[in-house]
Design a protein around this motif. Sequence first.
Motif, PDB file in Angstrom:
ATOM      1  N   LYS A   1     109.964 -43.370  88.683  1.00 49.92           N
ATOM      2  CA  LYS A   1     111.362 -43.768  88.806  1.00 49.92           C
ATOM      3  C   LYS A   1     111.646 -44.270  90.216  1.00 49.92           C
ATOM      4  O   LYS A   1     112.333 -45.269  90.410  1.00 49.92           O
ATOM      5  CB  LYS A   1     112.253 -42.570  88.464  1.00 49.92           C
ATOM      6  N   GLU A   2     111.059 -43.587  91.208  1.00 52.42           N
ATOM      7  CA  GLU A   2     111.231 -43.993  92.602  1.00 52.42           C
ATOM      8  C   GLU A   2     110.617 -45.375  92.841  1.00 52.42           C
ATOM      9  O   GLU A   2     111.229 -46.237  93.478  1.00 52.42           O
ATOM     10  CB  GLU A   2     110.567 -42.965  93.524  1.00 52.42           C
ATOM     11  N   LEU A   3     109.430 -45.605  92.311  1.00 55.93           N
ATOM     12  CA  LEU A   3     108.787 -46.907  92.450  1.00 55.93           C
ATOM     13  C   LEU A   3     109.633 -47.998  91.789  1.00 55.93           C
ATOM     14  O   LEU A   3     109.820 -49.077  92.358  1.00 55.93           O
ATOM     15  CB  LEU A   3     107.380 -46.906  91.842  1.00 55.93           C
ATOM     16  N   GLY A   4     110.169 -47.708  90.615  1.00 53.92           N
ATOM     17  CA  GLY A   4     111.022 -48.680  89.929  1.00 53.92           C
ATOM     18  C   GLY A   4     112.248 -49.036  90.744  1.00 53.92           C
ATOM     19  O   GLY A   4     112.633 -50.204  90.841  1.00 53.92           O
ATOM     20  N   ALA A   5     112.848 -48.033  91.365  1.00 53.88           N
ATOM     21  CA  ALA A   5     114.037 -48.275  92.195  1.00 53.88           C
ATOM     22  C   ALA A   5     113.680 -49.117  93.419  1.00 53.88           C
ATOM     23  O   ALA A   5     114.412 -50.047  93.783  1.00 53.88           O
ATOM     24  CB  ALA A   5     114.655 -46.942  92.629  1.00 53.88           C
ATOM     25  N   ILE A   6     112.549 -48.815  94.032  1.00 55.17           N
ATOM     26  CA  ILE A   6     112.124 -49.583  95.202  1.00 55.17           C
ATOM     27  C   ILE A   6     111.763 -51.009  94.802  1.00 55.17           C
ATOM     28  O   ILE A   6     112.095 -51.968  95.493  1.00 55.17           O
ATOM     29  CB  ILE A   6     110.957 -48.877  95.923  1.00 55.17           C
ATOM     30  N   MET A   7     111.111 -51.163  93.641  1.00 57.50           N
ATOM     31  CA  MET A   7     110.764 -52.496  93.142  1.00 57.50           C
ATOM     32  C   MET A   7     112.033 -53.320  92.924  1.00 57.50           C
ATOM     33  O   MET A   7     112.107 -54.475  93.338  1.00 57.50           O
ATOM     34  CB  MET A   7     109.963 -52.394  91.849  1.00 57.50           C
ATOM     35  N   ASN A   8     113.026 -52.724  92.283  1.00 59.37           N
ATOM     36  CA  ASN A   8     114.303 -53.427  92.065  1.00 59.37           C
ATOM     37  C   ASN A   8     114.966 -53.795  93.390  1.00 59.37           C
ATOM     38  O   ASN A   8     115.499 -54.895  93.542  1.00 59.37           O
ATOM     39  CB  ASN A   8     115.249 -52.589  91.215  1.00 59.37           C
TER      40      ASN A   8
ATOM     41  N   LEU B   1     107.110 -59.349  98.211  1.00 56.24           N
ATOM     42  CA  LEU B   1     107.267 -58.125  97.423  1.00 56.24           C
ATOM     43  C   LEU B   1     106.304 -57.050  97.900  1.00 56.24           C
ATOM     44  O   LEU B   1     106.675 -55.886  98.071  1.00 56.24           O
ATOM     45  CB  LEU B   1     106.993 -58.406  95.945  1.00 56.24           C
ATOM     46  N   ARG B   2     105.065 -57.432  98.081  1.00 54.71           N
ATOM     47  CA  ARG B   2     104.045 -56.482  98.508  1.00 54.71           C
ATOM     48  C   ARG B   2     104.415 -55.865  99.851  1.00 54.71           C
ATOM     49  O   ARG B   2     104.323 -54.655 100.043  1.00 54.71           O
ATOM     50  CB  ARG B   2     102.709 -57.195  98.593  1.00 54.71           C
ATOM     51  N   ASN B   3     104.842 -56.695 100.783  1.00 54.70           N
ATOM     52  CA  ASN B   3     105.230 -56.216 102.102  1.00 54.70           C
ATOM     53  C   ASN B   3     106.389 -55.229 101.996  1.00 54.70           C
ATOM     54  O   ASN B   3     106.378 -54.165 102.618  1.00 54.70           O
ATOM     55  CB  ASN B   3     105.588 -57.408 102.996  1.00 54.70           C
ATOM     56  N   CYS B   4     107.369 -55.566 101.200  1.00 57.34           N
ATOM     57  CA  CYS B   4     108.536 -54.692 101.010  1.00 57.34           C
ATOM     58  C   CYS B   4     108.143 -53.361 100.375  1.00 57.34           C
ATOM     59  O   CYS B   4     108.570 -52.305 100.821  1.00 57.34           O
ATOM     60  CB  CYS B   4     109.573 -55.424 100.161  1.00 57.34           C
ATOM     61  N   ILE B   5     107.304 -53.424  99.346  1.00 55.50           N
ATOM     62  CA  ILE B   5     106.885 -52.195  98.677  1.00 55.50           C
ATOM     63  C   ILE B   5     106.057 -51.324  99.617  1.00 55.50           C
ATOM     64  O   ILE B   5     106.233 -50.100  99.642  1.00 55.50           O
ATOM     65  CB  ILE B   5     106.108 -52.524  97.378  1.00 55.50           C
ATOM     66  N   GLN B   6     105.175 -51.946 100.382  1.00 53.58           N
ATOM     67  CA  GLN B   6     104.380 -51.164 101.333  1.00 53.58           C
ATOM     68  C   GLN B   6     105.266 -50.466 102.359  1.00 53.58           C
ATOM     69  O   GLN B   6     105.039 -49.324 102.702  1.00 53.58           O
ATOM     70  CB  GLN B   6     103.351 -52.050 102.044  1.00 53.58           C
TER      71      GLN B   6
END
Length: 194
Positions: free
Chosen positions: A127-134, A183-188
Amino acid sequence: MAITTNKLQPDKWIDTYADQLFGYAYSKTGKSELAEDLVQETFLAGLKSKDNFKGDSTERTWLFSILKFKIADHYRKASTKREINNSRFMNDDASFMDTFFNEDGGWTNNVLPGSLDNSTEDALENKELGAIMNKCISKLPENYKQLVILKLIEDEKTEIICKVLNITTTNYWVLMHRAKLKLRNCIQKNWINQ
């Protein structure tokens, strides 16, 4: 004078020749994205010069000869500049380029993706990953955001995305690559490196 029956069928090129051309380009460059770009350039050059096709060879042979020139041209440009042609990676921010790529055009070691544990089934973490992805998708520039939503979320075909966004397939690959990097940079920054 012999009558030739070899005619071009550009509407069938992608289905008929894309994989073969990609395989050849990849074998010569060793880089998937560069091979994709070269194949796209080959198709575009073929469309632009289709009136010059005399039918002396097969359509396949003609397209491969265009691809060979594109590959040679790429290496010629790279050797004269003493660097890999990174035009498809260009961004207004030079520090962005320095962060992700070394002077040879390869990935810098500090941005290689970290390993993700796919075995985890922790719902809270997903759920946390989904929120960060959004959150990361929402921060993308509008054209990147539309592209990511259409391709990665709605799983649309490339041809449809190009029509919807009114872009060429070559531009599609460039924009998709840039969007994935952002996206990758933001997620990292927001999840993996927490």
